[in-house]
Design a protein around this motif. Structure first.
Motif, PDB file in Angstrom:
ATOM      1  N   ALA A 278       0.573  -1.173  -0.180  1.00 38.55           N
ATOM      2  CA  ALA A 278      -0.116  -0.117   0.007  1.00 38.55           C
ATOM      3  C   ALA A 278       0.728   1.260   0.162  1.00 38.55           C
ATOM      4  CB  ALA A 278      -0.950   0.020   1.106  1.00 38.55           C
ATOM      5  N   THR A 279       0.614   2.378  -0.816  1.00 36.97           N
ATOM      6  CA  THR A 279       1.310   3.334  -0.968  1.00 36.97           C
ATOM      7  C   THR A 279       0.422   4.559  -0.755  1.00 36.97           C
ATOM      8  OG1 THR A 279       2.715   2.272  -2.353  1.00 36.97           O
ATOM      9  CG2 THR A 279       3.203   4.663  -2.555  1.00 36.97           C
ATOM     10  N   LEU A 280       0.850   5.517  -0.127  1.00 31.59           N
ATOM     11  CA  LEU A 280      -0.026   6.654   0.260  1.00 31.59           C
ATOM     12  C   LEU A 280      -0.217   7.799  -0.952  1.00 31.59           C
ATOM     13  CD1 LEU A 280       0.853   6.940   3.935  1.00 31.59           C
ATOM     14  CD2 LEU A 280      -1.212   6.381   2.943  1.00 31.59           C
ATOM     15  N   THR A 281      -0.694   7.586  -2.037  1.00 29.66           N
ATOM     16  CA  THR A 281      -1.278   8.271  -3.195  1.00 29.66           C
ATOM     17  C   THR A 281      -2.515   9.046  -2.414  1.00 29.66           C
ATOM     18  OG1 THR A 281      -2.689   6.872  -3.872  1.00 29.66           O
ATOM     19  CG2 THR A 281      -0.490   6.619  -4.720  1.00 29.66           C
ATOM     20  N   PRO A 282      -2.824  10.236  -3.155  1.00 30.84           N
ATOM     21  CA  PRO A 282      -3.981  10.927  -2.804  1.00 30.84           C
ATOM     22  C   PRO A 282      -5.147  10.002  -2.938  1.00 30.84           C
ATOM     23  CG  PRO A 282      -2.734  12.246  -4.284  1.00 30.84           C
ATOM     24  CD  PRO A 282      -2.083  11.017  -4.078  1.00 30.84           C
ATOM     25  N   ASP A 283      -5.395   9.301  -3.592  1.00 25.43           N
ATOM     26  CA  ASP A 283      -6.526   8.033  -3.744  1.00 25.43           C
ATOM     27  C   ASP A 283      -6.605   7.146  -2.643  1.00 25.43           C
ATOM     28  OD1 ASP A 283      -7.586   9.379  -6.094  1.00 25.43           O
ATOM     29  OD2 ASP A 283      -7.103   7.668  -7.387  1.00 25.43           O
ATOM     30  N   TYR A 284      -5.163   6.737  -2.384  1.00 29.71           N
ATOM     31  CA  TYR A 284      -5.132   5.722  -1.198  1.00 29.71           C
ATOM     32  C   TYR A 284      -5.646   6.357   0.170  1.00 29.71           C
ATOM     33  CZ  TYR A 284      -4.141   1.433   1.135  1.00 29.71           C
ATOM     34  OH  TYR A 284      -4.167   0.327   1.884  1.00 29.71           O
ATOM     35  N   MET A 285      -5.065   7.885   0.111  1.00 28.30           N
ATOM     36  CA  MET A 285      -5.533   8.608   1.559  1.00 28.30           C
ATOM     37  C   MET A 285      -6.839   8.633   1.611  1.00 28.30           C
ATOM     38  SD  MET A 285      -2.281  10.125   3.014  1.00 28.30           S
ATOM     39  CE  MET A 285      -2.176  11.873   3.039  1.00 28.30           C
TER      40      MET A 285
END
Ligand SMILES: NC(=O)c1ccc[n+]([C@@H]2O[C@H](COP(=O)([O-])OP(=O)(O)OC[C@H]3O[C@@H](n4cnc5c(N)ncnc54)[C@H](OP(=O)(O)O)[C@@H]3O)[C@@H](O)[C@H]2O)c1
Length: 264
Positions: A191-198
């Motif tokens: 998991a990587t904290l892109t804006p969508d993931y945030m």
């Protein structure tokens, strides 16, 4: 100004990870060809990159679901004389699902968009590569994958299948293209904290009735480094894999998951 007349092709360039990769490569003076569907977003990104560091940034829209568009993309690269010394291939995401036997049409769409299309684009880009290993001129391809390439996850049923297909294809391509000086390595992300993931993390926090920080701490408690990755961290590794780090590496699958994967 760009310090190299050769370009790096970045697909998914306007996404959360793509933008960080482009910014990092632009800072290093790499010329870039940016690909995704939405031309407006790509052009806006080119402008942003000019303000990061003036250079040669070109937007070429393409839909990975469309074979004709992919063929036209490859022809355009060759017709305009683009020479690629790197490709960062980001197959469009497979949405999370625990349905391991989705309808046939769902499989066809996913395979086209996230495997057949991106692979077709890579094939179409090969004529724009001019490796010459005897002169130290190598072409580095980095395929962005996910940790479902090495372990099945319950909520990523279709990703489990497609990421393994990519791993097998990357290894096969590494054997086929190595002698020509074309390297194929895979970077498998947790998991990587892109804006969508945030945003999805925020929704899960609200559903659980806890703060964002609490939810993040809960979700990362089973990760040795106790955190999710950041797009900027991915970009550092991609830049290295495009460079001398991978001069004697091909067919490798690197995990970028904070140590989450337990398998050896
Ligand atoms: N974020 C994570 O936690 C995570 C974890 C594991 C792996 N990954 C992988 O990392 C890569 C980037 O993820 P991300 O989070 O940055 O994704 P993202 O923010 O959703 O960005 C997706 C990018 O792909 C483009 N795209 C989507 N559908 C396309 C299509 N049919 N044809 C061409 N381009 C298309 C989008 O632009 P348009 O909509 O304009 O086409 C956008 O530039 C993906 O391969 C993903 O599977 C991400």
């Amino acid at each position: 100004m760009s310090t190299d007349s050769r370009s790096v092709l970045v697909t998914g360039a306007s996404g959360g990870i793509g933008r960080a990769v482009c910014a990092r490569l632009a800072q290093s003076g790499r010329a870039l060809v940016l690909a995704a569907r939405d031309q407006g977003r790509l052009l806006a990104l080119c402008d942003e990159l000019q303000s990061v560091r003036p250079g040669r940034y070109e937007a070429i829209p393409v839909d990975m679901g469309d074979d004709l568009a992919i063929a036209a993309f490859g022809e355009r690269l060759v017709d305009q004389g683009t020479v690629l010394d790197g490709v960062v291939m980001m197959p469009p995401q497979m949405p999370p699902t625990n349905d391991c036997m989705p309808p046939n049409d769902t499989w066809r769409t996913l395979f086209q968009r996230s495997f057949i299309g991106p692979l077709g684009l890579l094939k179409a880009a090969i004529p724009a590569m001019q490796p010459d290993p005897a002169q130290g001129q190598r072409v580095k391809v980095v395929i962005i994958s996910a940790i479902t390439s090495v372990q099945a996850l319950g909520n990523y049923a279709t990703s489990n299948v497609l990421r393994c297909a990519w791993l097998a294809e990357a290894k096969t391509l590494a054997f086929a293209l190595g002698a020509r000086g074309i390297h194929i390595n895979t970077l498998s992300l947790g998991a990587t904290l892109t804006p969508d993931y945030m945003a999805s993390l925020q929704r899960r926090a609200e559903q659980a009735g806890v703060s964002f920080a609490q939810r993040l701490a809960d979700e990362t408690s089973n990760i040795p480094l106790a955190k999710y990755g950041r797009p900027e961290e991915v970009a550092v590794v991609v830049e290295q894999l495009l460079g001398a780090l991978s001069d004697h590496m091909t067919g490798a699958n690197l995990l970028h998951d904070g140590g989450f994967t337990r398998a050896y």
